[in-house]
Design an enzyme around this catalytic site. Structure first.
Site, PDB file in Angstrom:
ATOM      1  N   GLU A  64      -2.793   2.004  -4.445  1.00 51.72           N
ATOM      2  CA  GLU A  64      -1.801   2.811  -5.070  1.00 51.72           C
ATOM      3  C   GLU A  64      -1.249   2.595  -6.660  1.00 51.72           C
ATOM      4  OE1 GLU A  64      -1.920   1.521  -2.018  1.00 51.72           O
ATOM      5  OE2 GLU A  64      -1.879   3.188  -0.724  1.00 51.72           O
ATOM      6  N   HIS A 133       7.450   5.906   7.200  1.00 50.09           N
ATOM      7  CA  HIS A 133       6.722   7.113   7.208  1.00 50.09           C
ATOM      8  C   HIS A 133       7.727   8.373   6.987  1.00 50.09           C
ATOM      9  CE1 HIS A 133       2.897   5.076   7.739  1.00 50.09           C
ATOM     10  NE2 HIS A 133       2.230   6.197   8.345  1.00 50.09           N
TER      11      HIS A 133
END
Lengths: 353, 320
Positions: A64, A133
């Site tokens: 990322e 999440h």
């Protein structure tokens, strides 16, 4: 015969924006983990690689941070990259490249550089998304000069604001709430993308909301309007940064009352910023202290029985509006007590993410 | 390498050395109000690598970037004006010594967060590949940056995409005051890691200009011809303190013996030895020194006489 306007889902609106940008501007590039996979990031990238090729639409390694830097390098090289993360939480590994690099390059290097890039971040909720999440951290990004933060609540804004974000010469973070992807809307007035939007006009109270919270605000406003109990004005902030202070103040000047709905924690967030600004600039118009509804100040839990308490629901919004307006506390919208009905975005949702 | 070319490289190194010494000397005036990370002792890597690049090739760097900027052709006047915080600086006074840029010279930016520019350079290399340009991207990094995750992520992606990029590692043994023994296991081969990751690799003496040129030429040409990414490492040594104009051997984090060994390996002195038999060397060096002296004096004057930026000069934070 009524002219029935065609509607599309929020996810399809995003797919259309990406496809149109890829079609109309050969500088646009779309990449991210899972972008060309069979699910296509909740349908938002389906078919794009087949149509535009592997050089312009591609998957990426689990990297990322470096890939955020790659997006910045692509922008410096004349491209308009759109990077996609299926959950905002994974993107946090890339904060150096977004906050310390991309947001600074134009200013830091004396305006010589443009950094046209978009980072799409999907925020999860429900079905046990849990502590890692479902974080909605727009407040971190609102804090950073050099960034824009888009948080559309409707299919129309998803398309219009994403097209605007891709053509913007600055880095734009585009936050999509997972609970909006299925929602349907007509794609009209796509050029109306700047600032906040008056989602519903009213005179008694201003409910300022952002992203998925706009849905709850409108639900409550419509319910109270239909029963002629109260006339609620709903402002959809749309952009967490820059925050459209004028539209918010204009509404508060009219109603004198403010309730802010955030889709995250209360501390140092969108709601606190909005209330601070209204207090500073619109104090004399307020009839009473502003209020906010935010999520519980804990990490978001996984079990649906715990998540039911973590998130507020439309009933809680109605109750807050009634308290502010000095109305009876008997709400039109009942409190949903079945946690299994609260942890899915719509009745047809079968999981898992 | 012919004598004239070697002498040109020598002059480039000498110019960097003289600029950095002038910065060190003037720093005490307290008018350059920004951190400075001097490149003295490390001139050969910058000059050798950049001598193998075309103007259209792009270079990125990190906190110790003065030498890279100057070697790539960055404007000396605008660099010094930047140190002095003036509106004529290469960043209009918003960057300082840790943020240098000269787009016309192909110096595409330096940033001090360790390892950050590696990924950005990798992205720029992808843009070069997608646009089918005949350019090579070079990113200078310290050996400390090879301890960052972003280094491995970037090398992986560069290898995966066969990008036209050369990662140039300057190993000067220290990250600020922290030696290698605290940071990497004994016997670690960064070149070995890069090779296992699928890059072409090489290493050489970073204080020997002809060795630097030879390896850089090989790497740059390979990357330009579609050979994919290259990782090259050069041993070198920083003479002055990590940040600032002084020597810091009094701190005790490195031994006087170690310092003396490296000082004897001065890249300029080594080059002088190679040129010593050239009859015109002394005369040409004297001439070069005098030319550089004038250039430096003029650049300092430009910097000191330039205006400070105002709020109006700093524009908005967003573009357009």
């Amino acid at each position: 015969m009524a002219n029935v306007e065609e509607t599309v889902s929020f996810a399809e609106a995003i797919r259309q924006a990406l496809a149109e940008s890829l079609e109309g501007d050969n500088r646009t590039i779309v990449f991210g983990l899972g972008v060309p996979d069979p699910k296509g990031v909740f349908g938002t990238t389906l078919g794009l690689q087949e149509r535009f090729g592997v050089q312009r639409v591609f998957d990426m390694p689990c990297s990322e941070n470096a890939m955020m830097g790659v997006a910045l390098g692509l922008a410096l090289g004349g491209f308009r990259p759109v990077m996609v993360h299926q959950r905002l939480d994974f993107f946090l590994l890339a904060m150096d490249q977004l906050v310390t690099q991309a947001a600074k390059w134009r200013f830091m290097f004396g305006d010589e550089i443009e950094v046209p890039l978009v980072v799409r971040l999907v925020v999860g909720r429900g079905w046990g998304q849990g502590p890692q999440h479902s974080q909605c951290l727009h407040s971190w990004l609102m804090h950073v000069p050099g960034l824009k933060v888009a948080m559309p609540a409707s299919a129309r804004d998803a398309k219009g604001m994403l097209l605007a974000a891709i053509s913007d010469p600055n880095p734009v973070v585009f936050i999509e709430h997972r609970w909006l992807h299925h929602s349907q809307g007509a794609l009209s007035a796509l050029d109306d993308v700047e600032g906040a939007r008056v989602a519903r006009e009213g005179s008694d109270i201003t409910v300022l909301a952002i992203s998925s919270a706009v849905v709850e605000a409108l639900t409550v406003a419509e319910a109270l309007a239909q029963s002629e109990k109260a006339d609620v004005e709903v402002i959809d902030a749309r952009w967490a940064r820059p925050l459209d202070v004028d539209t918010i103040n204009r509404s508060v000047a009219k109603t004198g009352r403010l309730l802010v709905l955030d889709c995250s924690w209360p501390s140092a967030g969108f709601a606190s910023e909005a209330i601070a600004i209204v207090n500073e600039t619109c104090w004399d118009k307020l009839k009473m202290a502003p209020r906010r509804l935010c999520y519980l100040d804990t990490p978001s839990p996984t079990s649906c029985s715990l998540a039911a308490d973590f998130y507020y629901q439309a009933h809680d919004v109605e109750l807050a509006v009634r308290e502010i307006l000095g109305m009876s506390h008997e709400c039109l919208i009942p409190k949903e007590t079945d946690p299994m009905k609260l942890d899915i975005p719509h009745a047809g949702f079968k999981g898992p993410f | 390498m012919n004598t004239e070319k070697l002498f040109d490289l020598y002059v480039s190194m000498l110019r960097i050395r003289m600029v950095e010494e002038a910065v060190a000397e003037a720093y005490g005036d307290q008018q350059m109000r920004c951190p400075v990370h001097l490149s003295i002792g490390q001139e050969a890597v910058a000059v050798g690598v950049c001598s193998e690049l075309k103007n259209s090739d792009g270079v990125f760097s990190a906190h110790r970037s003065h030498a890279h900027y100057l070697a790539k052709g960055g404007s000396l006047k605008r660099m010094l004006a930047e140190f002095y915080g003036r509106v004529t600086g290469c960043c209009r006074g918003r960057g300082g010594s840790m943020h240098l840029i000269d787009l016309e010279a192909g110096f595409l930016g330096s940033v001090p967060i360790v390892g950050s520019s590696i990924a950005i350079a990798t992205g720029k290399a992808l843009s070069v590949k997608l646009q089918k340009l005949n350019e090579v991207i070079v990113v200078f990094l310290g050996e400390g940056a090879t301890e960052e995750g972003v280094f491995y992520e970037s090398l992986n992606f560069a290898a995966l995409q066969n990008l036209p990029i050369v990662f140039v590692c300057e190993n000067n043994l220290y990250s600020v005051y922290t030696g290698m023994e605290a940071r990497q296991p004994q016997g670690r081969s960064r070149v070995g890691i890069a090779e296992q990751m699928g890059l072409e690799v090489g290493e050489a003496d970073g204080n020997n200009i002809s060795q630097v040129c030879k390896l850089a030429s090989q790497a740059v040409n390979s990357a330009r011809q579609g050979g994919g990414p290259y990782f090259i490492e050069f041993d070198t040594y920083r003479w002055r303190e990590h940040c600032g104009p002084n020597y810091d051997n009094n701190l005790g984090y490195r031994s006087p013996e170690e310092f003396e060994i490296w000082k004897k390996r001065c890249p300029l002195a080594a080059c002088e030895r190679m040129l010593s038999e050239w009859p015109q060397f002394d005369e040409n060096r004297a001439h070069a020194r005098s030319t550089i002296d004038s250039e430096i004096a003029e650049a300092f004057e430009f910097a000191r006489e330039s205006a400070f930026p105002t709020v109006e000069d700093s524009g908005g934070v967003l573009h357009g």
